[in-house]
Design a protein around this motif. Structure first.
Motif, PDB file in Angstrom:
ATOM      1  N   ARG A  29       0.985  -1.217  -0.024  1.00  0.00           N
ATOM      2  CA  ARG A  29      -0.025  -0.003   0.025  1.00  0.00           C
ATOM      3  C   ARG A  29       0.896   0.972  -0.100  1.00  0.00           C
ATOM      4  O   ARG A  29       2.050   1.225   0.635  1.00  0.00           O
ATOM      5  CB  ARG A  29      -0.950   0.106   1.294  1.00  0.00           C
ATOM      6  CG  ARG A  29      -1.872  -0.993   1.602  1.00  0.00           C
ATOM      7  CD  ARG A  29      -2.724  -0.676   2.632  1.00  0.00           C
ATOM      8  NE  ARG A  29      -2.079  -0.551   3.785  1.00  0.00           N
ATOM      9  CZ  ARG A  29      -2.390  -0.416   5.069  1.00  0.00           C
ATOM     10  NH1 ARG A  29      -3.689  -0.622   5.053  1.00  0.00           N
ATOM     11  NH2 ARG A  29      -1.828  -0.254   5.848  1.00  0.00           N
ATOM     12  N   SER A  30       0.522   2.227  -0.528  1.00  0.00           N
ATOM     13  CA  SER A  30       1.422   3.319  -0.535  1.00  0.00           C
ATOM     14  C   SER A  30       1.077   4.160   0.756  1.00  0.00           C
ATOM     15  O   SER A  30      -0.208   4.060   1.306  1.00  0.00           O
ATOM     16  CB  SER A  30       0.946   4.399  -1.698  1.00  0.00           C
ATOM     17  OG  SER A  30      -0.340   4.637  -1.571  1.00  0.00           O
ATOM     18  N   PRO A  31       1.912   4.813   1.385  1.00  0.00           N
ATOM     19  CA  PRO A  31       1.733   5.162   2.691  1.00  0.00           C
ATOM     20  C   PRO A  31       0.806   6.370   2.841  1.00  0.00           C
ATOM     21  O   PRO A  31       0.697   7.089   1.796  1.00  0.00           O
ATOM     22  CB  PRO A  31       3.121   5.519   3.407  1.00  0.00           C
ATOM     23  CG  PRO A  31       4.044   5.483   1.884  1.00  0.00           C
ATOM     24  CD  PRO A  31       3.310   4.870   1.120  1.00  0.00           C
ATOM     25  N   SER A  32       0.159   6.735   3.745  1.00  0.00           N
ATOM     26  CA  SER A  32      -0.689   7.873   3.977  1.00  0.00           C
ATOM     27  C   SER A  32      -0.127   9.081   4.078  1.00  0.00           C
ATOM     28  O   SER A  32       1.163   9.101   4.688  1.00  0.00           O
ATOM     29  CB  SER A  32      -1.689   7.547   5.084  1.00  0.00           C
ATOM     30  OG  SER A  32      -1.274   7.577   6.485  1.00  0.00           O
ATOM     31  N   PRO A  33      -0.555  10.186   3.646  1.00  0.00           N
ATOM     32  CA  PRO A  33       0.129  11.594   3.925  1.00  0.00           C
ATOM     33  C   PRO A  33       0.416  11.682   5.419  1.00  0.00           C
ATOM     34  O   PRO A  33       1.470  12.345   5.777  1.00  0.00           O
ATOM     35  CB  PRO A  33      -0.745  12.652   3.352  1.00  0.00           C
ATOM     36  CG  PRO A  33      -1.757  11.907   2.429  1.00  0.00           C
ATOM     37  CD  PRO A  33      -1.678  10.344   2.826  1.00  0.00           C
ATOM     38  N   THR A  34      -0.341  11.305   6.411  1.00  0.00           N
ATOM     39  CA  THR A  34       0.007  11.473   7.833  1.00  0.00           C
ATOM     40  C   THR A  34       1.078  10.653   8.170  1.00  0.00           C
ATOM     41  O   THR A  34       1.969  11.139   8.916  1.00  0.00           O
ATOM     42  CB  THR A  34      -1.365  10.912   8.353  1.00  0.00           C
ATOM     43  OG1 THR A  34      -2.381  11.494   8.274  1.00  0.00           O
ATOM     44  CG2 THR A  34      -1.097  11.171  10.042  1.00  0.00           C
ATOM     45  N   ALA A  55       4.158  12.271   6.846  1.00  0.00           N
ATOM     46  CA  ALA A  55       4.396  13.534   7.855  1.00  0.00           C
ATOM     47  C   ALA A  55       5.355  13.173   8.981  1.00  0.00           C
ATOM     48  O   ALA A  55       6.074  13.656   9.595  1.00  0.00           O
ATOM     49  CB  ALA A  55       3.042  14.217   7.954  1.00  0.00           C
ATOM     50  N   ASN A  56       4.765  12.020   9.665  1.00  0.00           N
ATOM     51  CA  ASN A  56       5.259  11.518  10.864  1.00  0.00           C
ATOM     52  C   ASN A  56       6.661  11.141  10.655  1.00  0.00           C
ATOM     53  O   ASN A  56       7.689  11.330  11.559  1.00  0.00           O
ATOM     54  CB  ASN A  56       4.296  10.535  11.426  1.00  0.00           C
ATOM     55  CG  ASN A  56       3.171  11.079  12.113  1.00  0.00           C
ATOM     56  OD1 ASN A  56       3.144  12.091  12.600  1.00  0.00           O
ATOM     57  ND2 ASN A  56       2.247   9.969  12.302  1.00  0.00           N
ATOM     58  N   ASP A  57       6.862  10.355   9.713  1.00  0.00           N
ATOM     59  CA  ASP A  57       8.285  10.108   9.179  1.00  0.00           C
ATOM     60  C   ASP A  57       9.359  11.103   9.178  1.00  0.00           C
ATOM     61  O   ASP A  57      10.367  11.132   9.557  1.00  0.00           O
ATOM     62  CB  ASP A  57       8.416   9.112   8.133  1.00  0.00           C
ATOM     63  CG  ASP A  57       7.702   7.667   8.466  1.00  0.00           C
ATOM     64  OD1 ASP A  57       7.489   7.474   9.528  1.00  0.00           O
ATOM     65  OD2 ASP A  57       7.400   6.977   7.353  1.00  0.00           O
ATOM     66  N   ASN A  58       8.737  12.175   8.345  1.00  0.00           N
ATOM     67  CA  ASN A  58       9.476  13.324   8.177  1.00  0.00           C
ATOM     68  C   ASN A  58       9.692  13.954   9.288  1.00  0.00           C
ATOM     69  O   ASN A  58      10.814  14.385   9.586  1.00  0.00           O
ATOM     70  CB  ASN A  58       8.826  14.323   7.221  1.00  0.00           C
ATOM     71  CG  ASN A  58       8.972  13.801   5.590  1.00  0.00           C
ATOM     72  OD1 ASN A  58       9.830  12.853   5.232  1.00  0.00           O
ATOM     73  ND2 ASN A  58       7.915  14.256   4.730  1.00  0.00           N
ATOM     74  N   GLU A  59       8.942  13.966  10.341  1.00  0.00           N
ATOM     75  CA  GLU A  59       9.069  14.821  11.645  1.00  0.00           C
ATOM     76  C   GLU A  59      10.274  13.931  12.307  1.00  0.00           C
ATOM     77  O   GLU A  59      11.032  14.413  13.054  1.00  0.00           O
ATOM     78  CB  GLU A  59       7.871  15.009  12.308  1.00  0.00           C
ATOM     79  CG  GLU A  59       7.902  15.630  13.528  1.00  0.00           C
ATOM     80  CD  GLU A  59       8.232  17.000  13.400  1.00  0.00           C
ATOM     81  OE1 GLU A  59       9.159  17.664  14.427  1.00  0.00           O
ATOM     82  OE2 GLU A  59       8.063  17.670  12.548  1.00  0.00           O
ATOM     83  N   LYS A  60      10.240  12.649  12.325  1.00  0.00           N
ATOM     84  CA  LYS A  60      11.028  11.654  13.008  1.00  0.00           C
ATOM     85  C   LYS A  60      12.386  12.184  12.490  1.00  0.00           C
ATOM     86  O   LYS A  60      13.516  12.295  13.085  1.00  0.00           O
ATOM     87  CB  LYS A  60      10.718  10.361  12.968  1.00  0.00           C
ATOM     88  CG  LYS A  60       9.572  10.002  13.845  1.00  0.00           C
ATOM     89  CD  LYS A  60       9.049   8.361  13.714  1.00  0.00           C
ATOM     90  CE  LYS A  60       7.800   8.294  14.277  1.00  0.00           C
ATOM     91  NZ  LYS A  60       7.500   6.774  14.070  1.00  0.00           N
ATOM     92  N   LEU A  61      12.450  12.137  11.136  1.00  0.00           N
ATOM     93  CA  LEU A  61      13.916  12.144  10.561  1.00  0.00           C
ATOM     94  C   LEU A  61      14.642  13.550  10.797  1.00  0.00           C
ATOM     95  O   LEU A  61      15.599  13.636  11.014  1.00  0.00           O
ATOM     96  CB  LEU A  61      13.750  12.152   9.108  1.00  0.00           C
ATOM     97  CG  LEU A  61      13.430  10.795   8.501  1.00  0.00           C
ATOM     98  CD1 LEU A  61      13.251  10.641   6.764  1.00  0.00           C
ATOM     99  CD2 LEU A  61      14.587   9.683   8.747  1.00  0.00           C
TER     100      LEU A  61
END
Length: 117
Positions: free
Chosen positions: A6-11, A14-20
């Motif tokens: 499945r393609s990841p959801s936009p949320t 956003a969470n992964d980007n914040e963690k990075l």
């Protein structure tokens, strides 16, 4: 797209980007801390080098002073020997003079006793 993915959801993105971003900030902070520590270590190495040089100079001075004291001690021992020799000569001369004076006094007393007696 593949059927099982499945393609990841936009949320989720956003969470992964914040963690990075947080991890990058943490790594950046660690790098800054390490850089600061390296600067402190470098400064302390310079101070230690300076202290070693100072100690080395003090050791040289101490060695020189120990040599001077040894030399002065040798000179003092030589002076003591000469002083002892001079004292012995003076004492011998005093003994001779005391004997001569004693003999003269005794002779004079004998003459006086004869004259008075």
């Amino acid at each position: 797209p593949q059927p099982n993915r499945r393609s990841p959801s936009p949320t989720a993105n956003a969470n992964d980007n914040e963690k990075l971003k947080l991890m990058n900030d943490g790594i950046s902070g660690l790098n800054d801390g390490i850089t600061g520590l390296l600067q402190v270590c470098s400064k302390q190495e310079g101070e230690i080098r300076g202290l070693k040089e100072s100690c080395s100079k003090q050791n040289e001075t101490t060695t020189m002073l120990v040599g001077c004291v040894k030399h002065l001690n040798e000179n003092l021992q030589e002076v003591d020997k000469k002083h002892d020799g001079a004292n012995a000569k003076v004492n011998a001369r005093v003994d001779v003079l005391e004997t001569q004076l004693g003999d003269k006094v005794n002779a004079r007393v004998a003459v006086l006793e004869t004259q008075l007696g």
